[in-house]
Design a protein around this motif. Sequence first.
Motif, PDB file in Angstrom:
ATOM      1  N   ALA A  60       0.775  -1.239   0.069  1.00  0.00           N
ATOM      2  CA  ALA A  60       0.062   0.070   0.094  1.00  0.00           C
ATOM      3  C   ALA A  60       0.910   1.315  -0.121  1.00  0.00           C
ATOM      4  O   ALA A  60       1.769   1.168   0.696  1.00  0.00           O
ATOM      5  CB  ALA A  60      -0.743   0.151   1.072  1.00  0.00           C
ATOM      6  N   ALA A  61       0.281   2.202  -0.572  1.00  0.00           N
ATOM      7  CA  ALA A  61       1.167   3.527  -0.755  1.00  0.00           C
ATOM      8  C   ALA A  61       0.510   4.405   0.303  1.00  0.00           C
ATOM      9  O   ALA A  61      -0.343   5.027   0.178  1.00  0.00           O
ATOM     10  CB  ALA A  61       1.035   4.289  -2.276  1.00  0.00           C
ATOM     11  N   VAL A  62       1.273   4.361   1.718  1.00  0.00           N
ATOM     12  CA  VAL A  62       0.478   5.149   2.684  1.00  0.00           C
ATOM     13  C   VAL A  62       1.473   6.154   3.079  1.00  0.00           C
ATOM     14  O   VAL A  62       2.756   6.112   3.610  1.00  0.00           O
ATOM     15  CB  VAL A  62       0.431   4.241   3.815  1.00  0.00           C
ATOM     16  N   HIS A  63       1.366   7.548   2.679  1.00  0.00           N
ATOM     17  CA  HIS A  63       2.023   8.922   2.933  1.00  0.00           C
ATOM     18  C   HIS A  63       1.226  10.008   3.144  1.00  0.00           C
ATOM     19  O   HIS A  63       1.109  10.994   2.740  1.00  0.00           O
ATOM     20  CB  HIS A  63       2.613   9.098   1.225  1.00  0.00           C
ATOM     21  N   PRO A  64       0.810   9.511   4.521  1.00  0.00           N
ATOM     22  CA  PRO A  64      -0.208  10.747   5.183  1.00  0.00           C
ATOM     23  C   PRO A  64       0.622  11.888   5.650  1.00  0.00           C
ATOM     24  O   PRO A  64       1.737  12.032   6.167  1.00  0.00           O
ATOM     25  CB  PRO A  64      -0.791   9.951   6.286  1.00  0.00           C
ATOM     26  N   ASP A  65      -0.015  13.042   5.860  1.00  0.00           N
ATOM     27  CA  ASP A  65       0.281  14.241   6.694  1.00  0.00           C
ATOM     28  C   ASP A  65      -0.037  13.715   7.907  1.00  0.00           C
ATOM     29  O   ASP A  65       0.748  14.100   8.995  1.00  0.00           O
ATOM     30  CB  ASP A  65      -0.388  15.445   6.432  1.00  0.00           C
ATOM     31  N   ARG A  66      -1.075  12.937   8.232  1.00  0.00           N
ATOM     32  CA  ARG A  66      -1.374  12.598   9.683  1.00  0.00           C
ATOM     33  C   ARG A  66      -2.207  11.253   9.522  1.00  0.00           C
ATOM     34  O   ARG A  66      -3.296  11.493   8.683  1.00  0.00           O
ATOM     35  CB  ARG A  66      -2.209  13.687  10.386  1.00  0.00           C
ATOM     36  N   LEU A  67      -2.097  10.263  10.039  1.00  0.00           N
ATOM     37  CA  LEU A  67      -2.832   9.065  10.078  1.00  0.00           C
ATOM     38  C   LEU A  67      -3.166   8.583  11.363  1.00  0.00           C
ATOM     39  O   LEU A  67      -2.055   8.262  12.243  1.00  0.00           O
ATOM     40  CB  LEU A  67      -1.937   8.048   9.464  1.00  0.00           C
ATOM     41  N   ARG A  68      -4.422   8.174  11.934  1.00  0.00           N
ATOM     42  CA  ARG A  68      -4.755   7.531  13.004  1.00  0.00           C
ATOM     43  C   ARG A  68      -5.501   6.535  12.690  1.00  0.00           C
ATOM     44  O   ARG A  68      -6.607   6.282  12.156  1.00  0.00           O
ATOM     45  CB  ARG A  68      -5.403   8.306  14.103  1.00  0.00           C
ATOM     46  N   LEU A  69      -5.147   5.419  12.912  1.00  0.00           N
ATOM     47  CA  LEU A  69      -5.632   3.999  12.681  1.00  0.00           C
ATOM     48  C   LEU A  69      -5.979   3.294  13.725  1.00  0.00           C
ATOM     49  O   LEU A  69      -5.396   2.905  14.683  1.00  0.00           O
ATOM     50  CB  LEU A  69      -4.725   3.162  11.894  1.00  0.00           C
TER      51      LEU A  69
END
Length: 577
Positions: free
Chosen positions: A53-62
């Motif tokens: 997966a291409a996961v390039h967040p500014d901010r991620l909360r999973l």
Amino acid sequence: MDHTGDDRLDFLPWFFEAEATGEQRAAQRERQRRLTAAGTAEIGERCFVSERAAVHPDRLRLGDGSYIAAHAYVTGTVTTGADCTINPFTTVRGTVTLGEAVRIGAHTSLLGFNHSTAPDRPIHRQPTSSRGITIGDDVWIGSQVVILDGVTIGDHCVIGAGAVVTRDVPDWAMVGGNPARFIRDRRAPRGESKGSTAVPAGGGTATGGTGPDGGLAQRLARFADTARAEAPTLLDRAWDGTAYRDRPDAAPTVRAHCDAVEIAALLLGTAPAQLPADTHIARLRALQDPATGLVPETGRELPAPGADGFVDDGAALYHILSVGYALDLLGSSFAHPVHAVAGLSAGQLLDRLAAQPWHERAWHAGSWVDAVATAAHWNLGLGGQPAGPGALEALFGWLLTRTDPWTGMWGDARAREGRLQLVNGYYRLTRGSFAQFGVPVPHPERVIDTVLDHARDPRYFGADRENACNVLDVAHPLWLAGRLSTHRAEDIRRWATGQLEAALDRWHPGHGFAFGPAPDGTGPGRAPGLQGTEMWLAIIWLLADLTGHCDALGYRPRGVHRPEPARDGLGTAAPAR
């Protein structure tokens, strides 16, 4: 492709907890460590993020128990609750917030941002904006769905595969199609439709199925804020420097001046800024003919009175309503009684009632009653007789004893027009008489049945066929009869919700509302103007009240389309609200 090797869990991550080897678990811990090391990601317990997966967040909360599968593309500010899924080939970009247990099918796009489209530069040089996407708890989003920026989806929803969601979706709604449209309430038995209304744009809801929900209330509040902000512009547009016109290409009319007063009072709480309030009052009072008490149309003479002294003139009779209520909103009143009505004896009024074309033109008959009853209201306010002795009582006695108990109305339906004349005439008649004087209408359940049956007629309520008159003439009777009975309350709410959603989309920025097309779907009325704006503002309040959301608007009609009685019975004026 048959994923049976090491990449199987990247595409079927729901098996990770049960099937992952120690090596795969170690690789996943390292993957999550790299994401969180930069300080831009927080990942809960029992989560999975595919290496593919291409996961390039500014901010991620999973949230706990959530996963991002292979070939998903995640950027921006993304927050999920527990047990959320972002399945293979899903795109999540911009500002996106998911509640608990949101399941997103493969190849779906959640696009929480947008490009500007100004014509002064290429699209790739345009700035972007983000209102964000918000999705509630327990939502299933099918495969190949597109959800656009600014959309809010409520709790417990189902979004059908391939849907394009451009507008808000309420709790429990099942929607599908392009653009997405309401299919049914998820709680309803399969096959029981809850309506076929469009999912509304910009913050509304597709149905009122859960009562007053925040999404529709927010959308109504935003609409009212927009209307208030743009009211000065649309009033300036209608002012030619000396008089008001419905729109720039129209001639000045008495009604246009009155509509301007109604719009300014409703949205701005003041007189239109083009003239001082006392000048508005002086102009409107000066229009009245002292001999008859009627107001002719601009540039026209009143016709000669009939044998009983009554003057028949359509514009002048409507001006009893529009000029009278415009003056009332300005804190004034007519200068003279409406002598054309004050001089009618009870016998003359009954003869006039009997001579009205109830069977052929029920709207014409109802509008005559509206004008006469409203004139009686103003005459009482001036301290005189409403009409001849006993005439007002005779009016209500005649109406109460001649109501059709099958329809709750006066007059007949016609094969060529259906119930159009019957229902529209009922609105005008009851507006001026029963509603204005606070007298309960007879047979409210039959009224509701008749009106809802008419509201299904595709000639007047099909796609691109609704106009302000026809929608108002359904909404007000439903509102009026609904004060007396809970009969078919759910049907009323569903109809009102669909009409409300459609109405909010008709606002023309800076120009207001168009009246709407003629019954055959063509002109006149497609150009926005004062009449359409004044009427649709009142209609939206009625529809919002029928759905339980009117408080969000922050306004309440007080003129021609006021919901409350102007009098408590046949004498005392009702208190202002």
